[in-house]
Every structure is written in structure tokens, then in C-alpha cells.
Design a protein around this motif. Sequence first.
Motif, PDB file in Angstrom:
ATOM      1  N   ILE A   6       0.829  -0.945  -0.081  1.00  0.00           N
ATOM      2  CA  ILE A   6      -0.010  -0.082   0.019  1.00  0.00           C
ATOM      3  C   ILE A   6       0.778   1.046  -0.061  1.00  0.00           C
ATOM      4  O   ILE A   6       1.950   1.227   0.562  1.00  0.00           O
ATOM      5  CB  ILE A   6      -1.057  -0.127   1.230  1.00  0.00           C
ATOM      6  CG1 ILE A   6      -1.690   1.357   0.970  1.00  0.00           C
ATOM      7  CG2 ILE A   6      -0.207  -0.142   2.497  1.00  0.00           C
ATOM      8  CD1 ILE A   6      -3.090   1.245   2.344  1.00  0.00           C
ATOM      9  N   THR A   7       0.542   2.369  -0.833  1.00  0.00           N
ATOM     10  CA  THR A   7       1.143   3.442  -0.723  1.00  0.00           C
ATOM     11  C   THR A   7       0.153   4.341  -0.441  1.00  0.00           C
ATOM     12  O   THR A   7      -0.959   4.425  -0.469  1.00  0.00           O
ATOM     13  CB  THR A   7       1.656   3.831  -2.102  1.00  0.00           C
ATOM     14  OG1 THR A   7       0.687   4.109  -3.130  1.00  0.00           O
ATOM     15  CG2 THR A   7       2.694   2.777  -2.850  1.00  0.00           C
ATOM     16  N   LEU A   8       0.940   5.339   0.388  1.00  0.00           N
ATOM     17  CA  LEU A   8      -0.206   6.485   0.927  1.00  0.00           C
ATOM     18  C   LEU A   8       0.506   7.787   0.790  1.00  0.00           C
ATOM     19  O   LEU A   8       1.689   8.366   0.797  1.00  0.00           O
ATOM     20  CB  LEU A   8      -0.273   6.017   2.524  1.00  0.00           C
ATOM     21  CG  LEU A   8      -1.316   4.872   2.768  1.00  0.00           C
ATOM     22  CD1 LEU A   8      -0.304   4.415   3.654  1.00  0.00           C
ATOM     23  CD2 LEU A   8      -2.385   5.677   3.494  1.00  0.00           C
ATOM     24  N   LYS A   9      -0.253   8.924   0.612  1.00  0.00           N
ATOM     25  CA  LYS A   9      -0.166  10.321   0.242  1.00  0.00           C
ATOM     26  C   LYS A   9      -1.078  10.805   1.236  1.00  0.00           C
ATOM     27  O   LYS A   9      -2.131  10.717   1.539  1.00  0.00           O
ATOM     28  CB  LYS A   9      -0.397  10.822  -0.890  1.00  0.00           C
ATOM     29  CG  LYS A   9      -0.131  12.243  -1.174  1.00  0.00           C
ATOM     30  CD  LYS A   9      -0.399  12.933  -2.633  1.00  0.00           C
ATOM     31  CE  LYS A   9       0.320  14.121  -2.892  1.00  0.00           C
ATOM     32  NZ  LYS A   9       1.737  14.091  -2.819  1.00  0.00           N
ATOM     33  N   MET A  10      -0.230  11.738   2.438  1.00  0.00           N
ATOM     34  CA  MET A  10      -0.878  11.969   3.541  1.00  0.00           C
ATOM     35  C   MET A  10      -1.317  13.510   3.429  1.00  0.00           C
ATOM     36  O   MET A  10      -0.498  14.198   2.576  1.00  0.00           O
ATOM     37  CB  MET A  10       0.070  11.752   4.800  1.00  0.00           C
ATOM     38  CG  MET A  10       0.426  10.553   4.953  1.00  0.00           C
ATOM     39  SD  MET A  10      -1.038   9.390   5.043  1.00  0.00           S
ATOM     40  CE  MET A  10      -1.723   9.719   6.852  1.00  0.00           C
ATOM     41  N   LEU A  55       3.858   0.826   2.425  1.00  0.00           N
ATOM     42  CA  LEU A  55       3.929  -0.359   3.372  1.00  0.00           C
ATOM     43  C   LEU A  55       4.169  -1.599   2.498  1.00  0.00           C
ATOM     44  O   LEU A  55       3.317  -1.865   1.896  1.00  0.00           O
ATOM     45  CB  LEU A  55       2.639  -0.134   4.309  1.00  0.00           C
ATOM     46  CG  LEU A  55       2.689  -1.613   5.465  1.00  0.00           C
ATOM     47  CD1 LEU A  55       3.581  -1.669   6.114  1.00  0.00           C
ATOM     48  CD2 LEU A  55       1.148  -1.473   5.854  1.00  0.00           C
ATOM     49  N   ILE A  56       5.017  -2.465   3.040  1.00  0.00           N
ATOM     50  CA  ILE A  56       5.023  -3.784   2.346  1.00  0.00           C
ATOM     51  C   ILE A  56       4.983  -4.794   3.656  1.00  0.00           C
ATOM     52  O   ILE A  56       5.983  -4.763   4.340  1.00  0.00           O
ATOM     53  CB  ILE A  56       6.361  -3.937   1.517  1.00  0.00           C
ATOM     54  CG1 ILE A  56       6.448  -2.904   0.402  1.00  0.00           C
ATOM     55  CG2 ILE A  56       6.342  -5.459   0.910  1.00  0.00           C
ATOM     56  CD1 ILE A  56       7.833  -2.750  -0.249  1.00  0.00           C
ATOM     57  N   THR A  57       3.982  -5.647   3.375  1.00  0.00           N
ATOM     58  CA  THR A  57       3.748  -6.668   4.373  1.00  0.00           C
ATOM     59  C   THR A  57       3.690  -8.086   3.692  1.00  0.00           C
ATOM     60  O   THR A  57       2.855  -8.224   2.522  1.00  0.00           O
ATOM     61  CB  THR A  57       2.436  -6.559   5.285  1.00  0.00           C
ATOM     62  OG1 THR A  57       1.229  -6.331   4.370  1.00  0.00           O
ATOM     63  CG2 THR A  57       2.771  -5.401   6.269  1.00  0.00           C
ATOM     64  N   ARG A  85      -5.120  10.508   5.224  1.00  0.00           N
ATOM     65  CA  ARG A  85      -4.751  10.482   3.927  1.00  0.00           C
ATOM     66  C   ARG A  85      -5.408  11.358   2.681  1.00  0.00           C
ATOM     67  O   ARG A  85      -6.554  11.689   2.806  1.00  0.00           O
ATOM     68  CB  ARG A  85      -4.620   9.038   3.587  1.00  0.00           C
ATOM     69  CG  ARG A  85      -5.970   8.529   3.147  1.00  0.00           C
ATOM     70  CD  ARG A  85      -5.986   6.891   2.716  1.00  0.00           C
ATOM     71  NE  ARG A  85      -7.504   6.777   2.346  1.00  0.00           N
ATOM     72  CZ  ARG A  85      -7.952   5.752   2.155  1.00  0.00           C
ATOM     73  NH1 ARG A  85      -7.475   4.469   2.668  1.00  0.00           N
ATOM     74  NH2 ARG A  85      -9.096   5.435   1.900  1.00  0.00           N
ATOM     75  N   ASP A  86      -4.476  11.523   1.684  1.00  0.00           N
ATOM     76  CA  ASP A  86      -5.170  12.041   0.650  1.00  0.00           C
ATOM     77  C   ASP A  86      -5.332  11.271  -0.449  1.00  0.00           C
ATOM     78  O   ASP A  86      -6.351  11.230  -1.110  1.00  0.00           O
ATOM     79  CB  ASP A  86      -4.191  13.275   0.101  1.00  0.00           C
ATOM     80  CG  ASP A  86      -4.349  14.641   0.634  1.00  0.00           C
ATOM     81  OD1 ASP A  86      -5.482  15.024   0.991  1.00  0.00           O
ATOM     82  OD2 ASP A  86      -3.643  15.458   0.380  1.00  0.00           O
ATOM     83  N   ALA A  87      -4.489   9.959  -0.711  1.00  0.00           N
ATOM     84  CA  ALA A  87      -4.761   9.152  -1.646  1.00  0.00           C
ATOM     85  C   ALA A  87      -4.149   7.843  -1.086  1.00  0.00           C
ATOM     86  O   ALA A  87      -3.079   7.953  -0.432  1.00  0.00           O
ATOM     87  CB  ALA A  87      -4.238   9.811  -2.931  1.00  0.00           C
ATOM     88  N   SER A  88      -4.486   6.749  -1.676  1.00  0.00           N
ATOM     89  CA  SER A  88      -3.789   5.499  -1.430  1.00  0.00           C
ATOM     90  C   SER A  88      -3.963   4.704  -2.533  1.00  0.00           C
ATOM     91  O   SER A  88      -4.736   4.638  -3.350  1.00  0.00           O
ATOM     92  CB  SER A  88      -4.358   4.683  -0.247  1.00  0.00           C
ATOM     93  OG  SER A  88      -5.714   4.426  -0.320  1.00  0.00           O
TER      94      SER A  88
END
Length: 98
Positions: A6-10, A55-57, A85-88
Amino acid sequence: MITHVITLKMKDGSPEHIAHCKALLEGMVGKVDSLRSLVVGVNVVDTPNSHDFVLITTFDDLDGLDAYQHDPAHLEVANYLRANRDASAVVDFEGTIT
């Protein structure tokens, strides 16, 4: 093996807030039984399309991923991240990153 990415832009992309988010995520280690590995990578190249971190799980199987998704320790962190978050973007795949 299942890898969950998952990638996140906060909303708040300050270094302090990103460090806080990273600490929250890393705090799940040892609290979620099905979690086999966890890596948080903070973005180092700022472009208009960049997200703040990834995040890599990994999990043994889809049941392990499902258990993680419903684990109280994960839900607490996930709810905080969703609210800030703004985007994920998410990808779940069979295998690992080598």
C-alpha cells in the motif's frame, strides 16, 4: 506467500508526520500473529505523482491477510491513516519481492 503493498499520500506530508505514521506502522510488529514481515519505505524523491511512503507486508496465505485486515492492532493504525490520507493505492499478490 501473499505480499500486501500500500502506498499513501498524507494530508500532512511533513517529515514529522510521516515519521509518526512510520512508527505507528512499525508498531504492529509482534502484535499481529499472521504478519510475517513488514517494511515501511519513506519517499525520497518528491514529484507531483509521489506518495509519501509505502508499506510492504507479507503473510503465509490469504487467510493470514484477512486476519491482519480484521486485527484490532491493524484496525487502529488503518483508521488513523484513512482519516489523514489524501490518496492511497493497494496491490495484493502471490509471491514476494526479491
